[in-house]
Design a protein around this motif. Structure first.
Motif, PDB file in Angstrom:
ATOM      1  N   UNK A   1      65.272 -20.607 -10.335  1.00 17.98           N
ATOM      2  CA  UNK A   1      64.466 -21.714 -10.841  1.00 17.98           C
ATOM      3  C   UNK A   1      63.006 -21.585 -10.430  1.00 17.98           C
ATOM      4  N   UNK A   2      62.660 -20.427  -9.846  1.00 13.78           N
ATOM      5  CA  UNK A   2      61.291 -20.102  -9.431  1.00 13.78           C
ATOM      6  C   UNK A   2      60.766 -21.060  -8.353  1.00 13.78           C
ATOM      7  N   UNK A   3      61.669 -21.429  -7.448  1.00 17.71           N
ATOM      8  CA  UNK A   3      61.297 -22.278  -6.328  1.00 17.71           C
ATOM      9  C   UNK A   3      61.701 -21.602  -5.019  1.00 17.71           C
ATOM     10  N   UNK A   4      61.229 -22.151  -3.896  1.00 25.36           N
ATOM     11  CA  UNK A   4      61.543 -21.598  -2.582  1.00 25.36           C
ATOM     12  C   UNK A   4      62.722 -22.369  -1.973  1.00 25.36           C
ATOM     13  N   UNK A   5      63.818 -21.677  -1.618  1.00 27.17           N
ATOM     14  CA  UNK A   5      65.001 -22.355  -1.085  1.00 27.17           C
ATOM     15  C   UNK A   5      64.725 -23.250   0.115  1.00 27.17           C
ATOM     16  N   UNK A   6      63.804 -22.827   0.990  1.00 29.76           N
ATOM     17  CA  UNK A   6      63.544 -23.596   2.209  1.00 29.76           C
ATOM     18  C   UNK A   6      62.912 -24.956   1.927  1.00 29.76           C
ATOM     19  N   UNK A   7      62.471 -25.175   0.701  1.00 30.22           N
ATOM     20  CA  UNK A   7      61.852 -26.464   0.344  1.00 30.22           C
ATOM     21  C   UNK A   7      62.888 -27.520  -0.055  1.00 30.22           C
ATOM     22  N   UNK A   8      64.171 -27.154  -0.077  1.00 27.61           N
ATOM     23  CA  UNK A   8      65.191 -28.067  -0.577  1.00 27.61           C
ATOM     24  C   UNK A   8      66.320 -28.255   0.428  1.00 27.61           C
ATOM     25  N   UNK A   9      66.891 -29.453   0.396  1.00 29.20           N
ATOM     26  CA  UNK A   9      68.018 -29.777   1.256  1.00 29.20           C
ATOM     27  C   UNK A   9      69.317 -29.406   0.536  1.00 29.20           C
ATOM     28  N   UNK A  10      70.018 -28.402   1.046  1.00 27.27           N
ATOM     29  CA  UNK A  10      71.223 -27.909   0.390  1.00 27.27           C
ATOM     30  C   UNK A  10      72.316 -28.979   0.322  1.00 27.27           C
ATOM     31  N   UNK A  11      72.416 -29.790   1.374  1.00 21.83           N
ATOM     32  CA  UNK A  11      73.462 -30.818   1.405  1.00 21.83           C
ATOM     33  C   UNK A  11      73.263 -31.841   0.292  1.00 21.83           C
ATOM     34  N   UNK A  12      72.020 -32.192   0.020  1.00 23.13           N
ATOM     35  CA  UNK A  12      71.731 -33.157  -1.042  1.00 23.13           C
ATOM     36  C   UNK A  12      72.110 -32.575  -2.407  1.00 23.13           C
ATOM     37  N   UNK A  13      71.708 -31.339  -2.658  1.00 21.03           N
ATOM     38  CA  UNK A  13      72.034 -30.696  -3.931  1.00 21.03           C
ATOM     39  C   UNK A  13      73.539 -30.564  -4.095  1.00 21.03           C
ATOM     40  N   UNK A  14      74.213 -30.125  -3.035  1.00 23.22           N
ATOM     41  CA  UNK A  14      75.667 -29.928  -3.095  1.00 23.22           C
ATOM     42  C   UNK A  14      76.391 -31.248  -3.305  1.00 23.22           C
TER      43      UNK A  14
ATOM     44  N   UNK B   1      73.787 -27.763 -12.979  1.00 25.15           N
ATOM     45  CA  UNK B   1      72.581 -28.031 -13.772  1.00 25.15           C
ATOM     46  C   UNK B   1      72.120 -29.476 -13.578  1.00 25.15           C
ATOM     47  N   UNK B   2      73.066 -30.403 -13.535  1.00 25.53           N
ATOM     48  CA  UNK B   2      72.738 -31.816 -13.293  1.00 25.53           C
ATOM     49  C   UNK B   2      72.078 -31.985 -11.927  1.00 25.53           C
ATOM     50  N   UNK B   3      72.649 -31.337 -10.905  1.00 23.12           N
ATOM     51  CA  UNK B   3      72.088 -31.436  -9.555  1.00 23.12           C
ATOM     52  C   UNK B   3      70.676 -30.877  -9.508  1.00 23.12           C
ATOM     53  N   UNK B   4      70.450 -29.768 -10.169  1.00 24.66           N
ATOM     54  CA  UNK B   4      69.122 -29.148 -10.161  1.00 24.66           C
ATOM     55  C   UNK B   4      68.114 -30.009 -10.922  1.00 24.66           C
ATOM     56  N   UNK B   5      68.519 -30.596 -12.021  1.00 22.73           N
ATOM     57  CA  UNK B   5      67.620 -31.482 -12.772  1.00 22.73           C
ATOM     58  C   UNK B   5      67.181 -32.648 -11.900  1.00 22.73           C
ATOM     59  N   UNK B   6      68.136 -33.217 -11.166  1.00 22.71           N
ATOM     60  CA  UNK B   6      67.801 -34.351 -10.298  1.00 22.71           C
ATOM     61  C   UNK B   6      66.849 -33.951  -9.177  1.00 22.71           C
ATOM     62  N   UNK B   7      66.841 -32.661  -8.833  1.00 24.36           N
ATOM     63  CA  UNK B   7      65.930 -32.161  -7.804  1.00 24.36           C
ATOM     64  C   UNK B   7      64.658 -31.580  -8.408  1.00 24.36           C
TER      65      UNK B   7
ATOM     66  N   UNK C   1      75.276 -33.921  -4.917  1.00 24.36           N
ATOM     67  CA  UNK C   1      75.111 -34.303  -6.326  1.00 24.36           C
ATOM     68  C   UNK C   1      76.053 -33.479  -7.203  1.00 24.36           C
ATOM     69  N   UNK C   2      76.103 -32.172  -6.912  1.00 26.59           N
ATOM     70  CA  UNK C   2      76.993 -31.273  -7.667  1.00 26.59           C
ATOM     71  C   UNK C   2      78.450 -31.729  -7.575  1.00 26.59           C
ATOM     72  N   UNK C   3      78.925 -31.997  -6.371  1.00 28.00           N
ATOM     73  CA  UNK C   3      80.333 -32.377  -6.188  1.00 28.00           C
ATOM     74  C   UNK C   3      80.659 -33.673  -6.918  1.00 28.00           C
ATOM     75  N   UNK C   4      79.757 -34.636  -6.852  1.00 32.61           N
ATOM     76  CA  UNK C   4      79.974 -35.916  -7.530  1.00 32.61           C
ATOM     77  C   UNK C   4      80.036 -35.722  -9.042  1.00 32.61           C
ATOM     78  N   UNK C   5      79.128 -34.901  -9.579  1.00 34.94           N
ATOM     79  CA  UNK C   5      79.096 -34.664 -11.022  1.00 34.94           C
ATOM     80  C   UNK C   5      80.307 -33.833 -11.469  1.00 34.94           C
ATOM     81  N   UNK C   6      80.691 -32.839 -10.668  1.00 40.00           N
ATOM     82  CA  UNK C   6      81.860 -32.022 -11.015  1.00 40.00           C
ATOM     83  C   UNK C   6      83.105 -32.894 -11.091  1.00 40.00           C
ATOM     84  N   UNK C   7      83.270 -33.771 -10.135  1.00 39.39           N
ATOM     85  CA  UNK C   7      84.423 -34.675 -10.136  1.00 39.39           C
ATOM     86  C   UNK C   7      84.424 -35.572 -11.364  1.00 39.39           C
TER      87      UNK C   7
END
Length: 220
Positions: free
Chosen positions: A59-72, A25-31, A74-80
């Motif tokens: 989230x009603x968005x198109x996956x191809x518009x986002x960089x998966x590595x960036x989202x992931x 959720x944190x990663x998605x908010x940042x995006x 952020x997620x890993x940093x927040x999870x840790x």
């Protein structure tokens, strides 16, 4: 003839999904997107490569518009940052008994570093095989993660039981043609109705597992 038990990790061995949900959720908010806990629980078991497109569409968005590595990332940093390591009460002791009877495996959709970090800290020396989301091309609900575990354990599918708490995990187990026990940790029992058996809680799960008998002469 039962020889092996295959466990999902998040929600079965460790009470970790609320932390995964908070981190996503944190990663998605940042995006600039918003998702709900239930959206994340519904795709639990998939790896980020396969699960992220589903969450982005939620989230009603198109996956191809986002960089998966960036989202992931952020997620890993927040999870840790937020994760508090905790096995379900009695699980370590239960596994120590089961290890004397069966081969044991973990099959998780989470990435290699997270899975091995948790397993090494909470369950050192317990599992014969660990399969992570990085170890297969196709994650749950594809049967590949479970089939890989079966191959590495050197057993037959009919000699295994899968223990899952996720919808996609149960689906993957059934596609792999492996008997599956469902534990509705974060979901309603009806959401796991494809499992061969659904237990009420972790206490019932451990009681059932400890009642199982291994194949004659196997690990006893």
């Amino acid at each position: 003839m039962l020889k092996a038990l295959i466990f999902d990790m998040d929600g079965v061995l460790v009470d970790s999904m609320p932390f995964h949900a908070a981190a996503w959720k944190k990663a998605f908010i940042e995006m600039g997107m918003e998702i709900q806990d239930q959206d994340i629980y519904a795709i639990e078991g998939s790896n980020p490569k396969n699960g992220l497109p589903l969450l982005i569409r939620k989230a009603r968005q198109k996956p191809e518009a986002y960089d998966f590595e960036t989202i992931t990332s952020i997620y890993r940093k927040e999870f840790k940052r937020v994760f508090k390591l905790k096995a379900f009460d009695g699980m370590r002791e239960c596994l120590e008994v089961l290890k004397k009877r069966f081969l044991l495996s973990v099959v998780s959709g989470s990435d290699h570093l997270i899975v091995h970090g948790i397993v090494d800290q909470l369950f050192p020396g317990i599992f014969d095989i660990v399969v992570t989301g990085d170890d297969v091309k196709n994650s749950k609900p594809d049967p590949d993660p479970f089939l890989k575990a079966v191959k590495l354990l050197n057993v037959q599918r009919e000699e295994c039981i899968v223990i899952e708490n996720a919808i996609l995990g149960v689906e993957a187990a059934k596609k792999a043609e492996i008997y599956c026990i469902g534990i509705p940790t974060y979901l309603k029992p009806s959401q796991l109705d494809r499992a061969d058996l659904v237990v009420g809680d972790h206490k019932q799960l451990m009681q059932h597992l400890l009642s199982l008998e291994p194949a004659h002469g196997f690990r006893v």
